[in-house]
Design an enzyme around this catalytic site. Structure first.
Site, PDB file in Angstrom:
ATOM      1  N   GLY A 169     -10.769  45.001 -81.907  1.00  0.00           N
ATOM      2  CA  GLY A 169     -10.364  43.703 -81.399  1.00  0.00           C
ATOM      3  C   GLY A 169     -11.408  42.611 -81.593  1.00  0.00           C
ATOM      4  O   GLY A 169     -12.559  42.873 -81.972  1.00  0.00           O
ATOM      5  N   HIS A 170     -11.014  41.388 -81.301  1.00  0.00           N
ATOM      6  CA  HIS A 170     -11.879  40.228 -81.492  1.00  0.00           C
ATOM      7  C   HIS A 170     -13.114  40.310 -80.589  1.00  0.00           C
ATOM      8  O   HIS A 170     -13.064  40.819 -79.476  1.00  0.00           O
ATOM      9  CB  HIS A 170     -11.108  38.935 -81.229  1.00  0.00           C
ATOM     10  CG  HIS A 170     -10.583  38.790 -79.837  1.00  0.00           C
ATOM     11  ND1 HIS A 170      -9.453  39.441 -79.393  1.00  0.00           N
ATOM     12  CD2 HIS A 170     -11.036  38.071 -78.788  1.00  0.00           C
ATOM     13  CE1 HIS A 170      -9.229  39.123 -78.136  1.00  0.00           C
ATOM     14  NE2 HIS A 170     -10.181  38.296 -77.740  1.00  0.00           N
ATOM     15  N   ASN A 171     -14.219  39.806 -81.123  1.00  0.00           N
ATOM     16  CA  ASN A 171     -15.511  39.712 -80.421  1.00  0.00           C
ATOM     17  C   ASN A 171     -16.205  41.050 -80.225  1.00  0.00           C
ATOM     18  O   ASN A 171     -17.256  41.103 -79.574  1.00  0.00           O
ATOM     19  CB  ASN A 171     -15.375  39.044 -79.046  1.00  0.00           C
ATOM     20  CG  ASN A 171     -14.856  37.628 -79.119  1.00  0.00           C
ATOM     21  OD1 ASN A 171     -14.986  36.970 -80.148  1.00  0.00           O
ATOM     22  ND2 ASN A 171     -14.265  37.150 -78.041  1.00  0.00           N
TER      23      ASN A 171
END
Length: 364
Positions: free
Chosen positions: A259-261
């Site tokens: 996922g993002h980050n």
């Protein structure tokens, strides 16, 4: 391609015995090996199959009596799987550079290094930079401002979004996607999931006044270190503001979601169908078994091993072997499972004891 026994031993960094000039065309299992094949018999368990085969040369275990097995040449290896890494590389060299296919779209603003291989229907956006000897296969697309280091290999159908930056020798398997927008939305007031988490399920959920999901764009891109590999159909989402990062030497299997980050350390392994929710952190040398998953915003320390199907909802410190749903350390998990297996008999024993209690006593 063909290699001599001496060539193969040199590639493996080990010792060859017998007629090292024998020319071999491919590695093969003992049962399938012909006279010009290299039989792979790296443990004593293959001794009988090797003796019955037509092979004249083989990779054998340390201490094997290769002449008694009917071989003319042999290569000894101390660690079989490590030998397989060097062997498969030796028999699978990179093809010669092919240049830029006429159907590829390469804008003038792109920088392409020496000896490229850019296949049919590749699309590079404005400002893309490719290092030397990059191999970009058919139907790959690379977004604006992205950069690849030297010797990167993007297999057919891979997608790289905007502002993604790869080190050297990065590999994307077919249809891998790097740099798609993260799964990130917000409602005007608290969403159902936020209210559920706050109340820990103690309050019923009612329809919100406004449940519209407002999209949060991902501006941060992705950064891969050297020697990262991403499997087929796997996805690494772009960061919201800062980039999602994958450290040097990390290998990600097929059908994995990052996922993002997220931040992933060096030399990690993420096996098939593993998933990291957004903003998670993995230390160095972490192993996520198949279908393992992590909650968002948690940190996993260095050298943690997560068994297959582990569900991790809290941060864990360095060096733990965890398993289960929810995750716990292996000794605790095994103790729990042993206890659960004993429950049926324990219930029978309790029922039998209850029958032995006199009714008058039971009513007291």
């Amino acid at each position: 391609m063909t290699l001599t026994v001496a060539d193969i031993a040199q590639a493996l960094g080990t010792t060859a015995h017998g007629d090292t000039s024998l020319i071999l065309r491919r590695p093969a299992e003992p049962g399938d090996a012909g006279a010009d094949d290299l039989a792979l018999a790296m443990s004593p368990a293959y001794a009988n199959a090797l003796a019955d085969s037509k092979a004249l040369a083989a990779i054998v275990w340390d201490g094997a009596d290769w002449q008694a097995l009917g071989l003319k040449a042999a290569i000894t290896v101390p660690r079989a799987r490590l030998a397989m890494a060097a062997l498969t590389q030796a028999f699978d060299p990179a093809p010669a550079p092919t240049g830029i296919h006429p159907t590829a779209i390469v804008p003038d603003s792109c920088s392409v290094g020496a000896d490229p291989s850019i296949g049919p229907f590749v699309v590079l956006a404005e400002g893309v930079t490719l290092g030397d000897r990059c191999r970009i296969e058919a139907h790959v697309s690379i977004g604006p401002g992205s950069t690849l280091g030297n010797d990167c290999w993007l297999n057919a159908g891979a997608r790289v979004g905007r502002n993604c930056h790869f080190g050297n020798r990065v590999i994307l398997q077919p249809n891998a996607v790097v740099g798609a927008d993260g799964f990130s939305y917000v409602t005007r007031d608290l969403s159902n999931e936020e209210r559920a988490y706050q109340s820990m399920g103690r309050e019923p959920l009612t329809p919100p006044e406004d449940g519209t999901r407002h999209r949060i764009h991902s501006l941060g891109g992705v950064i891969f270190g050297d020697d990262v590999e991403l499997g087929a159909n796997s996805c690494v989402d772009a960061g919201t503001i800062r980039p999602t990062r994958v450290g040097r030497g990390t290998k990600i299997d097929n059908n994995v979601m990052v996922g993002h980050n997220c931040i992933i350390g060096e030399d990690c392994i993420l096996c098939g169908q593993a998933a990291m929710a957004g903003s998670g952190v993995l230390g160095d040398r972490v192993v996520m078994g198949g279908r393992a998953g992590t909650k968002d915003h948690i940190t996993v320390g260095n050298d943690v091993v997560m068994a297959a199907a582990t569900g991790l909802y809290v941060s864990v410190k360095d060096g733990q072997f965890i398993m289960g749903q929810p995750a716990m350390d292996m000794p605790s998990y095994r103790a729990r499972e042993k206890g659960l297996r004993r429950l049926p008999q324990m219930l029978k024993d309790i029922a039998a004891l209850q029958k032995r209690v006199p009714k008058d006593d039971a009513s007291d």
